[in-house]
Scaffold this active site. Structure first.
Site, PDB file in Angstrom:
ATOM      1  N   ARG A   9     -49.011  60.693  60.882  1.00  0.00           N
ATOM      2  CA  ARG A   9     -48.217  61.625  61.711  1.00  0.00           C
ATOM      3  C   ARG A   9     -47.584  62.705  60.837  1.00  0.00           C
ATOM      4  O   ARG A   9     -46.436  63.088  61.027  1.00  0.00           O
ATOM      5  CB  ARG A   9     -47.107  60.885  62.470  1.00  0.00           C
ATOM      6  CG  ARG A   9     -47.572  59.899  63.490  1.00  0.00           C
ATOM      7  CD  ARG A   9     -48.270  60.571  64.665  1.00  0.00           C
ATOM      8  NE  ARG A   9     -48.552  59.612  65.717  1.00  0.00           N
ATOM      9  CZ  ARG A   9     -49.581  58.771  65.697  1.00  0.00           C
ATOM     10  NH1 ARG A   9     -50.440  58.788  64.695  1.00  0.00           N
ATOM     11  NH2 ARG A   9     -49.770  57.927  66.684  1.00  0.00           N
TER      12      ARG A   9
ATOM     13  N   SER B   6     -44.407  58.369  71.294  1.00  0.00           N
ATOM     14  CA  SER B   6     -43.672  57.462  70.396  1.00  0.00           C
ATOM     15  C   SER B   6     -42.500  58.230  69.780  1.00  0.00           C
ATOM     16  O   SER B   6     -42.708  59.290  69.197  1.00  0.00           O
ATOM     17  CB  SER B   6     -44.570  56.966  69.271  1.00  0.00           C
ATOM     18  OG  SER B   6     -45.627  56.206  69.786  1.00  0.00           O
TER      19      SER B   6
ATOM     20  N   GLU C 118     -40.028  60.605  65.090  1.00  0.00           N
ATOM     21  CA  GLU C 118     -41.337  61.268  64.953  1.00  0.00           C
ATOM     22  C   GLU C 118     -41.360  62.682  65.534  1.00  0.00           C
ATOM     23  O   GLU C 118     -41.826  63.604  64.870  1.00  0.00           O
ATOM     24  CB  GLU C 118     -42.435  60.382  65.569  1.00  0.00           C
ATOM     25  CG  GLU C 118     -43.838  60.803  65.182  1.00  0.00           C
ATOM     26  CD  GLU C 118     -44.322  61.983  65.981  1.00  0.00           C
ATOM     27  OE1 GLU C 118     -44.897  62.900  65.389  1.00  0.00           O
ATOM     28  OE2 GLU C 118     -44.102  62.020  67.216  1.00  0.00           O
TER      29      GLU C 118
HETATM   30  N1  EPU Z   1     -44.957  46.125  71.074  1.00  0.00           N
HETATM   31  C1  EPU Z   1     -43.995  45.321  71.593  1.00  0.00           C
HETATM   32  N2  EPU Z   1     -43.117  45.849  72.500  1.00  0.00           N
HETATM   33  C2  EPU Z   1     -43.160  47.138  72.874  1.00  0.00           C
HETATM   34  C3  EPU Z   1     -44.139  47.981  72.330  1.00  0.00           C
HETATM   35  C4  EPU Z   1     -45.034  47.459  71.421  1.00  0.00           C
HETATM   36  O1  EPU Z   1     -43.931  44.141  71.282  1.00  0.00           O
HETATM   37  O2  EPU Z   1     -42.317  47.530  73.694  1.00  0.00           O
HETATM   38  C5  EPU Z   1     -45.956  45.586  70.159  1.00  0.00           C
HETATM   39  C6  EPU Z   1     -47.308  45.455  70.892  1.00  0.00           C
HETATM   40  O3  EPU Z   1     -47.415  44.224  71.537  1.00  0.00           O
HETATM   41  C7  EPU Z   1     -48.313  45.563  69.790  1.00  0.00           C
HETATM   42  C8  EPU Z   1     -47.610  46.444  68.765  1.00  0.00           C
HETATM   43  O4  EPU Z   1     -46.231  46.484  69.101  1.00  0.00           O
HETATM   44  O5  EPU Z   1     -48.550  44.314  69.194  1.00  0.00           O
HETATM   45  C9  EPU Z   1     -48.203  47.827  68.719  1.00  0.00           C
HETATM   46  O6  EPU Z   1     -48.080  48.439  70.013  1.00  0.00           O
HETATM   47  P1  EPU Z   1     -49.137  49.531  70.553  1.00  0.00           P
HETATM   48  O7  EPU Z   1     -50.538  49.051  70.376  1.00  0.00           O
HETATM   49  O8  EPU Z   1     -48.691  49.936  71.919  1.00  0.00           O
HETATM   50  O9  EPU Z   1     -49.006  50.732  69.544  1.00  0.00           O
HETATM   51  P2  EPU Z   1     -47.721  51.413  68.883  1.00  0.00           P
HETATM   52  O10 EPU Z   1     -47.660  51.017  67.446  1.00  0.00           O
HETATM   53  O11 EPU Z   1     -46.531  51.152  69.718  1.00  0.00           O
HETATM   54  C10 EPU Z   1     -49.099  53.492  68.064  1.00  0.00           C
HETATM   55  C11 EPU Z   1     -48.906  54.981  68.063  1.00  0.00           C
HETATM   56  C12 EPU Z   1     -49.230  55.565  69.431  1.00  0.00           C
HETATM   57  C13 EPU Z   1     -50.691  55.230  69.752  1.00  0.00           C
HETATM   58  C14 EPU Z   1     -50.865  53.714  69.719  1.00  0.00           C
HETATM   59  C15 EPU Z   1     -52.313  53.312  69.893  1.00  0.00           C
HETATM   60  C16 EPU Z   1     -47.178  55.476  66.438  1.00  0.00           C
HETATM   61  C17 EPU Z   1     -45.762  55.899  66.196  1.00  0.00           C
HETATM   62  N3  EPU Z   1     -47.533  55.302  67.716  1.00  0.00           N
HETATM   63  O12 EPU Z   1     -48.148  52.965  68.986  1.00  0.00           O
HETATM   64  O13 EPU Z   1     -49.102  56.984  69.343  1.00  0.00           O
HETATM   65  O14 EPU Z   1     -51.053  55.730  71.023  1.00  0.00           O
HETATM   66  O15 EPU Z   1     -50.441  53.182  68.440  1.00  0.00           O
HETATM   67  O16 EPU Z   1     -53.015  53.645  68.731  1.00  0.00           O
HETATM   68  O17 EPU Z   1     -47.934  55.316  65.482  1.00  0.00           O
HETATM   69  C18 EPU Z   1     -47.586  58.801  69.653  1.00  0.00           C
HETATM   70  O18 EPU Z   1     -47.707  59.028  68.444  1.00  0.00           O
HETATM   71  O19 EPU Z   1     -46.855  59.502  70.401  1.00  0.00           O
HETATM   72  C19 EPU Z   1     -48.295  57.660  70.235  1.00  0.00           C
HETATM   73  C20 EPU Z   1     -48.155  57.306  71.514  1.00  0.00           C
END
Ligand code: EPU
Length: 295
Positions: free
Chosen positions: A120, A194, A289
């Site tokens: 990012r 995010s 972010e």
């Molecule tokens: N999780 C929780 N509770 C929550 C949210 C997430 O326990 O409320 C856990 C999920 O169960 C999972 C882990 O956290 O095990 C990761 O969650 P998720 O796959 O939803 O991805 P993320 O890390 O929350 C990142 C990116 C997103 C992108 C997704 C999919 C960042 C800051 N965010 O989110 O990007 O869409 O992976 O690749 O890296 C953005 O940058 O605006 C964005 C949405």
């Protein structure tokens, strides 16, 4: 001066004391690669809508951007923060970009390497912040779809349907479905995706957290570990909570939402409370972010 793409990764904390330019440069060209018929070079003007552009490439038989479907914003904004989702970042598909240098008035070309991409992050958020206006971005895509399905759940979904190797539009459709289920549409409810980056910590820090929280979600990243910030926030009970109209989305704790009349300052106050809570429980600092303006 503020240059806006879609405005979907921006927290306005005050009125803007100056000029706002909405970049609406349009146009897409698709060119066969002279050296390699399996490759195709696609250039899009910075003001094109990102998702419409992704769908256009797939419908033209140019594959590689399918995992980045439905990300809000424009083509020109995408390299600013090296957008990424479901195992792909724009840096993995980009060839070069053109930008107007506000200091010299010249148009210049950046290779992917020159953009100094990180998670990012790019030169345009760091040492060149405010200097360049991105005018067009060129991608190197493939004529044959080579789906990237390593991200949790993707491969299982297609295996469950008996599809061994989905095509780009099938991957894109499923990514849209997953995003719609987890992430609020900024057209319906104000949000900037995010709100925090997933923090990278040392192995020792991760071990220390695991002692108290064995279900911590983390992934190896270089010498350290990337922690799921959504998990940290969720674990502390923030999901669905609000302070006035500033809230934590009830389906994904990493997303802050505006339930109506929250100001940028209200959103930042809520973000600060979350950062403090995460720091006091996990000794981990969360970095915001989206861009805040004026800073
Ligand atoms: N999780 C929780 N509770 C929550 C949210 C997430 O326990 O409320 C856990 C999920 O169960 C999972 C882990 O956290 O095990 C990761 O969650 P998720 O796959 O939803 O991805 P993320 O890390 O929350 C990142 C990116 C997103 C992108 C997704 C999919 C960042 C800051 N965010 O989110 O990007 O869409 O992976 O690749 O890296 C953005 O940058 O605006 C964005 C949405």
């Amino acid at each position: 001066m503020l240059v806006l793409g879609g405005g979907s990764n921006l927290i306005l904390v005050d009125d803007i004391p100056g000029l706002v330019i909405l970049n609406r440069l349009q146009g897409i060209t698709v060119k066969a690669d002279a050296d390699d018929p399996a490759k195709v070079c696609v250039t899009a003007a910075a003001g094109e809508n990102w998702h419409d552009f992704v769908r256009y490439t797939l419908e033209s038989g140019a594959y590689g951007l399918e995992n980045l479907s439905l990300i809000p914003g424009t083509v020109g904004a995408a390299p600013m923060q090296n957008i990424g989702a479901y195992g792909i970042e724009i840096k993995d598909r980009m060839l070069s970009l053109r930008a107007l240098d506000r200091e010299t008035g010249e148009l210049c070309e950046f290779t992917t390497e020159a953009c100094e991409f990180g998670y990012r992050d790019s030169i345009f958020k760091q040492r060149a912040a405010g200097r360049y206006i991105i005018t067009e971005v060129t991608f190197m895509l493939s004529r044959k779809c080579q789906p990237v399905l390593a991200y949790a759940g993707l491969a299982d979904h297609f295996a469950g349907l008996g599809i061994e190797s989905p095509d780009g539009l099938q991957v894109s459709d499923y990514i849209c479905q997953v995003r719609r289920a987890k992430l609020p549409d900024p057209a319906d409810i104000g949000n900037a995706g995010s709100f925090f980056k997933n923090p990278v910590v040392s192995a020792a820090r991760r071990e220390a957290i695991l002692k108290d929280y064995p279900d911590l979600v983390s992934f190896a990243d270089g010498d350290g570990y990337k922690l799921a910030a959504g998990w940290l926030i969720d674990r502390l009970g923030w999901k669905g909570r609000s302070q006035g109209d500033a809230g934590v989305y009830d389906k994904q704790a990493l997303v802050l939402v505006n339930h109506g009349a929250a100001s940028g300052a209200d959103i930042l106050r809520l973000a600060g409370a979350i950062q403090e809570d995460v720091f006091s429980h996990f000794n981990v600092r969360l970095e915001i972010e989206p861009r805040t303006f004026p800073q």
